[in-house]
Design a protein around this motif. Structure first.
Motif, short mmCIF file in Angstrom:
data_model
loop_
_atom_site.label_atom_id
_atom_site.label_comp_id
_atom_site.label_asym_id
_atom_site.label_seq_id
_atom_site.Cartn_x
_atom_site.Cartn_y
_atom_site.Cartn_z
N PHE A 1 0.83 -1.20 0.00
CA PHE A 1 0.00 0.00 0.00
C PHE A 1 0.87 1.26 0.00
N ASP A 2 0.53 2.19 -0.87
CA ASP A 2 1.09 3.54 -0.86
C ASP A 2 -0.11 4.46 -0.62
N VAL A 3 -0.34 4.79 0.65
CA VAL A 3 -1.60 5.41 1.06
C VAL A 3 -1.58 6.92 0.88
N SER A 4 -2.62 7.44 0.28
CA SER A 4 -2.81 8.88 0.14
C SER A 4 -3.03 9.50 1.52
N ASN B 1 -6.86 -0.63 20.99
CA ASN B 1 -5.84 0.11 21.73
C ASN B 1 -4.66 -0.77 22.14
N ASN B 2 -4.81 -2.09 22.01
CA ASN B 2 -3.74 -3.01 22.38
C ASN B 2 -2.94 -3.38 21.14
N GLY B 3 -1.96 -2.56 20.83
CA GLY B 3 -1.20 -2.81 19.62
C GLY B 3 0.22 -2.30 19.73
N SER B 4 0.86 -2.20 18.58
CA SER B 4 2.25 -1.74 18.53
C SER B 4 2.39 -0.75 17.37
N ARG B 5 3.17 0.29 17.62
CA ARG B 5 3.45 1.27 16.57
C ARG B 5 4.76 0.90 15.89
N LEU B 6 4.74 0.84 14.58
CA LEU B 6 5.93 0.49 13.81
C LEU B 6 6.58 1.73 13.22
N SER B 7 7.89 1.69 13.17
CA SER B 7 8.69 2.69 12.46
C SER B 7 9.27 2.01 11.23
N PRO B 8 9.74 2.79 10.24
CA PRO B 8 10.32 2.18 9.04
C PRO B 8 11.40 1.17 9.37
N GLY B 9 11.36 0.03 8.67
CA GLY B 9 12.34 -1.02 8.93
C GLY B 9 11.90 -1.98 10.01
N MET B 10 10.62 -1.93 10.41
CA MET B 10 10.11 -2.83 11.43
C MET B 10 9.01 -3.70 10.83
N GLN B 11 8.80 -4.85 11.46
CA GLN B 11 7.81 -5.81 10.97
C GLN B 11 7.03 -6.36 12.16
N ALA B 12 5.71 -6.48 11.99
CA ALA B 12 4.85 -7.04 13.03
C ALA B 12 4.16 -8.29 12.49
N THR C 1 -2.52 7.01 8.47
CA THR C 1 -3.10 8.19 7.81
C THR C 1 -2.47 8.40 6.44
N GLY C 2 -1.24 7.96 6.24
CA GLY C 2 -0.58 8.07 4.95
C GLY C 2 0.82 7.49 5.06
N THR C 3 1.10 6.41 4.35
CA THR C 3 2.39 5.74 4.50
C THR C 3 2.52 4.66 3.45
N ARG C 4 3.64 3.91 3.48
CA ARG C 4 3.88 2.81 2.56
C ARG C 4 4.22 1.56 3.36
N PHE C 5 3.47 0.50 3.13
CA PHE C 5 3.67 -0.71 3.91
C PHE C 5 3.13 -1.92 3.15
N ASN C 6 3.52 -3.09 3.61
CA ASN C 6 3.13 -4.35 2.99
C ASN C 6 2.37 -5.20 4.00
N VAL C 7 1.32 -5.88 3.52
CA VAL C 7 0.57 -6.81 4.38
C VAL C 7 0.51 -8.16 3.69
N TRP C 8 1.04 -9.18 4.36
CA TRP C 8 1.02 -10.56 3.87
C TRP C 8 0.09 -11.37 4.76
N MET C 9 -0.76 -12.21 4.16
CA MET C 9 -1.68 -13.03 4.96
C MET C 9 -1.77 -14.42 4.36
N TYR C 10 -1.70 -15.42 5.23
CA TYR C 10 -1.94 -16.80 4.84
C TYR C 10 -2.70 -17.48 5.97
N GLN C 11 -3.93 -17.95 5.66
CA GLN C 11 -4.80 -18.52 6.68
C GLN C 11 -4.97 -17.51 7.82
N ASP C 12 -4.57 -17.85 9.05
CA ASP C 12 -4.76 -16.90 10.15
C ASP C 12 -3.48 -16.16 10.50
N GLN C 13 -2.44 -16.32 9.67
CA GLN C 13 -1.17 -15.63 9.92
C GLN C 13 -1.10 -14.34 9.11
#
Length: 336
Positions: free
Chosen positions: A165-168, A219-230, A187-199
């Motif tokens: 995604f390259d989000v406006s 509210n129970n989550g993690s904020r990522l910075s560039p170069g990070m993966q969740a 709100t606006g960024t570039r990121f990748n989402v991979w999904m297989y079954q429930d992963q």
């Protein structure tokens, strides 16, 4: 892949079927046979799934409508709520189907209804698409998503596969990607989402994203910075976060490649199975611990599995479901 074009009668028939199944599945007397028939209808065509989700939005509207009072004899005590909800669903569906401006405005203004829906899928090649908000998306092979624009958020549901995604940018109108049981909010960024079954795995390239593993616990989550993966899977309370190196291969698919960087088979198979009609299973944990590497063209991944016995001490059998199973040399054939 081009979008399908249906006649008005064909589209109306699908919409009518979606309304029917929405009511039946929410009815107290819905039978197992009906649920099986629904699943077969739902899975037969991506448009069926899309229209059913749209009908669920109407069902949500029905919950907000006032209850319908009747002067007739009361319904049996065991089913008053179901009958009332059916009545409200019928009212909501009728109002929305007629397209009354007031209903449309009210549904949009309250955040119940989207003012636009888009459905996209990629077949045997990567597909580049532009969403209504101007955001750019690359869909990997065999991937599918639905985009809906609501008053308070732009919402993408990744049905299967992978997308970059390259989000406006729009600070007042967040962009939310739902994948598995969790979601990504930006709100606006570039990121990748991979999904297989429930992963699910989210890789951030630019900007900042908030990743949760459970949509009900936003509210129970993690904020990522560039170069990070969740990463997360069904049942995870929090996503697992790590930093990725400059040679990370998560985005190699954008160049038509699948890169396996000395991975255990247990970690490699989800990446491989994403591209297969029939997933490859593991006979046991010892087989899953074997490691594999290499760079493969996406369109040739189906040839990878038969070649594994040539590079690893494994052989192929089939389990009771007919799926190929990998067995390490010295293990008995898989019978499960």
């Amino acid at each position: 892949m081009t979008e399908r074009t249906l006649s008005e009668a064909e589209y109306d028939a699908i919409t009518d079927a979606a309304a029917h199944w929405c009511m039946r599945l929410h009815a107290a007397d819905c039978t197992p046979a009906e649920r099986l028939a629904f699943k077969q209808w739902h899975d037969a065509d991506p448009l069926h799934a899309f229209e059913y989700e749209a009908m669920l939005e109407i069902w949500t509207v029905a919950d907000h409508l006032p209850r319908v009072e009747s002067t007739a004899a009361p319904a049996p005590a065991s089913r008053p709520r179901s009958r009332s909800r059916w009545s409200r669903l019928a009212v909501a569906a009728a109002v929305l189907a007629l397209g009354l401006p007031l209903a449309a405005f009210t549904g949009w203004n309250l955040g119940w209804l989207a003012n636009s829906y888009q459905r996209f899928e990629a077949g045997a090649s990567v597909r580049h698409i532009t969403l209504d908000d101007g955001s750019q998306v690359e869909l990997n092979l065999g991937s599918e998503l639905v985009y809906a624009n609501y008053k308070h958020e732009r919402r993408v549901t990744l049905k299967k596969g992978e997308a970059f995604f390259d989000v406006s940018h729009d600070a007042q109108h967040p962009f939310v990607v739902r994948a598995g049981q969790g979601q990504v909010r930006v709100t606006g960024t570039r990121f990748n989402v991979w999904m297989y079954q429930d992963q699910v795995r989210v890789t951030l390239v630019e900007g900042s994203v908030w990743v949760t593993s459970n949509q009900a616990l936003a509210n129970n989550g993690s904020r990522l910075s560039p170069g990070m993966q969740a990463s997360y899977k069904a049942g995870d309370y929090q996503p697992q976060v790590r930093e990725i190196g400059p040679n990370d291969s998560s985005l190699a698919w954008r160049n038509g490649k699948l890169v396996l960087d000395d991975l255990a088979l247990s970690d490699a198979l989800p990446l491989i199975n994403r591209y297969l009609d029939h997933p490859v299973m593991l006979a046991d944990n010892s087989t899953g611990a074997l490691r594999v590497g290499g760079i493969y063209n996406l369109n040739e991944v189906q040839n990878l599995v038969p070649s594994l016995p040539k590079v690893l001490p494994v052989y192929l059998t089939r389990n009771k479901d007919g799926n190929p199973a990998l067995n390490s040399i010295g293990q008995r054939p898989a019978n499960n």
